[in-house]
Design a protein around this motif. Sequence first.
Motif, PDB file in Angstrom:
ATOM      1  N   TYR A   1       2.795 -11.624  45.634  1.00 21.88           N
ATOM      2  CA  TYR A   1       2.578 -11.542  44.187  1.00 21.88           C
ATOM      3  C   TYR A   1       3.275 -10.312  43.591  1.00 21.88           C
ATOM      4  O   TYR A   1       3.941 -10.396  42.567  1.00 21.88           O
ATOM      5  CB  TYR A   1       1.079 -11.516  43.870  1.00 21.88           C
ATOM      6  N   PHE A   2       3.098  -9.163  44.243  1.00 23.02           N
ATOM      7  CA  PHE A   2       3.680  -7.920  43.731  1.00 23.02           C
ATOM      8  C   PHE A   2       5.088  -7.640  44.251  1.00 23.02           C
ATOM      9  O   PHE A   2       5.677  -6.623  43.909  1.00 23.02           O
ATOM     10  CB  PHE A   2       2.765  -6.736  44.052  1.00 23.02           C
ATOM     11  N   LYS A   3       5.592  -8.533  45.124  1.00 25.37           N
ATOM     12  CA  LYS A   3       6.935  -8.380  45.704  1.00 25.37           C
ATOM     13  C   LYS A   3       7.099  -7.033  46.426  1.00 25.37           C
ATOM     14  O   LYS A   3       8.051  -6.285  46.200  1.00 25.37           O
ATOM     15  CB  LYS A   3       8.003  -8.581  44.643  1.00 25.37           C
ATOM     16  N   ILE A   4       6.122  -6.753  47.296  1.00 26.21           N
ATOM     17  CA  ILE A   4       6.139  -5.548  48.114  1.00 26.21           C
ATOM     18  C   ILE A   4       5.979  -5.957  49.578  1.00 26.21           C
ATOM     19  O   ILE A   4       5.499  -7.051  49.866  1.00 26.21           O
ATOM     20  CB  ILE A   4       5.020  -4.558  47.701  1.00 26.21           C
ATOM     21  N   PRO A   5       6.382  -5.108  50.517  1.00 30.58           N
ATOM     22  CA  PRO A   5       6.227  -5.435  51.938  1.00 30.58           C
ATOM     23  C   PRO A   5       4.756  -5.510  52.356  1.00 30.58           C
ATOM     24  O   PRO A   5       3.910  -4.799  51.817  1.00 30.58           O
ATOM     25  CB  PRO A   5       6.917  -4.278  52.666  1.00 30.58           C
ATOM     26  N   SER A   6       4.482  -6.382  53.303  1.00 28.10           N
ATOM     27  CA  SER A   6       3.153  -6.506  53.894  1.00 28.10           C
ATOM     28  C   SER A   6       3.223  -6.026  55.341  1.00 28.10           C
ATOM     29  O   SER A   6       4.096  -6.461  56.097  1.00 28.10           O
ATOM     30  CB  SER A   6       2.693  -7.960  53.843  1.00 28.10           C
ATOM     31  N   LEU A   7       2.331  -5.133  55.720  1.00 26.64           N
ATOM     32  CA  LEU A   7       2.302  -4.581  57.073  1.00 26.64           C
ATOM     33  C   LEU A   7       0.943  -4.823  57.697  1.00 26.64           C
ATOM     34  O   LEU A   7      -0.081  -4.751  57.010  1.00 26.64           O
ATOM     35  CB  LEU A   7       2.542  -3.066  57.040  1.00 26.64           C
ATOM     36  N   GLU A   8       0.920  -5.055  58.994  1.00 25.77           N
ATOM     37  CA  GLU A   8      -0.335  -5.229  59.721  1.00 25.77           C
ATOM     38  C   GLU A   8      -0.452  -4.071  60.700  1.00 25.77           C
ATOM     39  O   GLU A   8       0.415  -3.862  61.547  1.00 25.77           O
ATOM     40  CB  GLU A   8      -0.328  -6.581  60.441  1.00 25.77           C
ATOM     41  N   ILE A   9      -1.522  -3.283  60.572  1.00 25.87           N
ATOM     42  CA  ILE A   9      -1.643  -2.032  61.303  1.00 25.87           C
ATOM     43  C   ILE A   9      -1.632  -2.220  62.826  1.00 25.87           C
ATOM     44  O   ILE A   9      -0.999  -1.461  63.544  1.00 25.87           O
ATOM     45  CB  ILE A   9      -2.875  -1.230  60.823  1.00 25.87           C
ATOM     46  N   ASN A  10      -2.321  -3.251  63.339  1.00 22.02           N
ATOM     47  CA  ASN A  10      -2.334  -3.469  64.787  1.00 22.02           C
ATOM     48  C   ASN A  10      -0.949  -3.824  65.314  1.00 22.02           C
ATOM     49  O   ASN A  10      -0.570  -3.403  66.409  1.00 22.02           O
ATOM     50  CB  ASN A  10      -3.343  -4.553  65.165  1.00 22.02           C
ATOM     51  N   SER A  11      -0.190  -4.589  64.543  1.00 25.66           N
ATOM     52  CA  SER A  11       1.181  -4.922  64.952  1.00 25.66           C
ATOM     53  C   SER A  11       2.039  -3.670  65.066  1.00 25.66           C
ATOM     54  O   SER A  11       2.820  -3.533  66.004  1.00 25.66           O
ATOM     55  CB  SER A  11       1.816  -5.893  63.955  1.00 25.66           C
ATOM     56  N   ILE A  12       1.872  -2.762  64.114  1.00 28.98           N
ATOM     57  CA  ILE A  12       2.631  -1.502  64.145  1.00 28.98           C
ATOM     58  C   ILE A  12       2.254  -0.705  65.390  1.00 28.98           C
ATOM     59  O   ILE A  12       3.119  -0.202  66.108  1.00 28.98           O
ATOM     60  CB  ILE A  12       2.364  -0.662  62.878  1.00 28.98           C
ATOM     61  N   ILE A  13       0.959  -0.587  65.653  1.00 34.74           N
ATOM     62  CA  ILE A  13       0.475   0.207  66.796  1.00 34.74           C
ATOM     63  C   ILE A  13       1.061  -0.312  68.104  1.00 34.74           C
ATOM     64  O   ILE A  13       1.561   0.459  68.923  1.00 34.74           O
ATOM     65  CB  ILE A  13      -1.066   0.207  66.840  1.00 34.74           C
ATOM     66  N   PHE A  14       1.024  -1.632  68.300  1.00 35.00           N
ATOM     67  CA  PHE A  14       1.505  -2.189  69.564  1.00 35.00           C
ATOM     68  C   PHE A  14       3.029  -2.258  69.629  1.00 35.00           C
ATOM     69  O   PHE A  14       3.626  -1.979  70.669  1.00 35.00           O
ATOM     70  CB  PHE A  14       0.883  -3.564  69.821  1.00 35.00           C
ATOM     71  N   LYS A  15       3.675  -2.600  68.526  1.00 34.16           N
ATOM     72  CA  LYS A  15       5.142  -2.682  68.507  1.00 34.16           C
ATOM     73  C   LYS A  15       5.786  -1.317  68.752  1.00 34.16           C
ATOM     74  O   LYS A  15       6.754  -1.194  69.501  1.00 34.16           O
ATOM     75  CB  LYS A  15       5.613  -3.242  67.164  1.00 34.16           C
ATOM     76  N   GLU A  16       5.226  -0.287  68.126  1.00 32.58           N
ATOM     77  CA  GLU A  16       5.801   1.055  68.232  1.00 32.58           C
ATOM     78  C   GLU A  16       5.224   1.865  69.394  1.00 32.58           C
ATOM     79  O   GLU A  16       5.695   2.952  69.676  1.00 32.58           O
ATOM     80  CB  GLU A  16       5.584   1.817  66.916  1.00 32.58           C
ATOM     81  N   GLY A  17       4.178   1.352  70.046  1.00 29.21           N
ATOM     82  CA  GLY A  17       3.575   2.065  71.171  1.00 29.21           C
ATOM     83  C   GLY A  17       2.756   3.275  70.766  1.00 29.21           C
ATOM     84  O   GLY A  17       2.711   4.273  71.480  1.00 29.21           O
ATOM     85  N   PHE A  18       2.071   3.184  69.629  1.00 26.75           N
ATOM     86  CA  PHE A  18       1.295   4.305  69.112  1.00 26.75           C
ATOM     87  C   PHE A  18      -0.110   4.345  69.710  1.00 26.75           C
ATOM     88  O   PHE A  18      -1.106   4.337  69.002  1.00 26.75           O
ATOM     89  CB  PHE A  18       1.203   4.244  67.589  1.00 26.75           C
ATOM     90  N   PHE A  19      -0.187   4.382  71.034  1.00 30.48           N
ATOM     91  CA  PHE A  19      -1.479   4.501  71.686  1.00 30.48           C
ATOM     92  C   PHE A  19      -1.329   5.299  72.970  1.00 30.48           C
ATOM     93  O   PHE A  19      -0.268   5.344  73.572  1.00 30.48           O
ATOM     94  CB  PHE A  19      -2.119   3.127  71.943  1.00 30.48           C
ATOM     95  N   TRP A  20      -2.442   5.961  73.353  1.00 29.95           N
ATOM     96  CA  TRP A  20      -2.451   6.836  74.529  1.00 29.95           C
ATOM     97  C   TRP A  20      -2.731   6.075  75.809  1.00 29.95           C
ATOM     98  O   TRP A  20      -2.275   6.426  76.865  1.00 29.95           O
ATOM     99  CB  TRP A  20      -3.532   7.903  74.380  1.00 29.95           C
ATOM    100  N   GLY A  21      -3.593   5.092  75.700  1.00 27.40           N
ATOM    101  CA  GLY A  21      -4.033   4.363  76.878  1.00 27.40           C
ATOM    102  C   GLY A  21      -5.100   3.363  76.490  1.00 27.40           C
ATOM    103  O   GLY A  21      -5.174   2.937  75.343  1.00 27.40           O
ATOM    104  N   TYR A  22      -5.958   3.032  77.453  1.00 25.40           N
ATOM    105  CA  TYR A  22      -6.972   2.009  77.236  1.00 25.40           C
ATOM    106  C   TYR A  22      -8.350   2.567  77.601  1.00 25.40           C
ATOM    107  O   TYR A  22      -8.525   3.169  78.661  1.00 25.40           O
ATOM    108  CB  TYR A  22      -6.659   0.782  78.091  1.00 25.40           C
ATOM    109  N   ASP A  23      -9.325   2.366  76.714  1.00 28.59           N
ATOM    110  CA  ASP A  23     -10.705   2.789  76.952  1.00 28.59           C
ATOM    111  C   ASP A  23     -11.469   1.599  77.520  1.00 28.59           C
ATOM    112  O   ASP A  23     -11.753   0.631  76.801  1.00 28.59           O
ATOM    113  CB  ASP A  23     -11.337   3.264  75.648  1.00 28.59           C
ATOM    114  N   ILE A  24     -11.796   1.666  78.805  1.00 33.24           N
ATOM    115  CA  ILE A  24     -12.467   0.554  79.487  1.00 33.24           C
ATOM    116  C   ILE A  24     -13.851   0.304  78.888  1.00 33.24           C
ATOM    117  O   ILE A  24     -14.258  -0.846  78.704  1.00 33.24           O
ATOM    118  CB  ILE A  24     -12.574   0.839  81.000  1.00 33.24           C
ATOM    119  N   ASN A  25     -14.586   1.362  78.561  1.00 31.75           N
ATOM    120  CA  ASN A  25     -15.940   1.212  78.026  1.00 31.75           C
ATOM    121  C   ASN A  25     -15.961   0.508  76.670  1.00 31.75           C
ATOM    122  O   ASN A  25     -16.854  -0.282  76.387  1.00 31.75           O
ATOM    123  CB  ASN A  25     -16.637   2.571  77.912  1.00 31.75           C
ATOM    124  N   ARG A  26     -14.994   0.798  75.834  1.00 26.07           N
ATOM    125  CA  ARG A  26     -14.936   0.187  74.490  1.00 26.07           C
ATOM    126  C   ARG A  26     -14.031  -1.039  74.443  1.00 26.07           C
ATOM    127  O   ARG A  26     -13.939  -1.703  73.422  1.00 26.07           O
ATOM    128  CB  ARG A  26     -14.458   1.210  73.470  1.00 26.07           C
TER     129      ARG A  26
END
Length: 94
Positions: free
Chosen positions: A23-48
């Motif tokens: 509607y506004f002709k602006i980009p749409s981003l999905e935060i989880n896609s960015i995190i996984f695509k760019e590798g913006f994580f330290w590791g995995y928390d087994i408990n959570r």
Amino acid sequence: MKLYVTGTPATGKSTVSVLIAEYFKIPSLEINSIIFKEGFFWGYDINRESVIIDDELLINYLRDFDRDNSGGYCLTGALIPVKIEFDYIIVVKC
């Protein structure tokens, strides 16, 4: 205009975000896609049973994206990056 669409899982956040962005002709981003695509994580928390996000890398990415897209964008996800200011935050719920 910077918008953030958030809410509980499976409430239609992504659908709402795409419709707003079209509607506004602006980009749409999905935060989880960015995190996984760019590798913006330290590791995995087994408990959570979730990844441990490197929020500084994510925030820097969003700030750079913001600088390059002066017309704004629509970001969607369940977590809210608190170090980024948005013009509007939309909460989708059942």
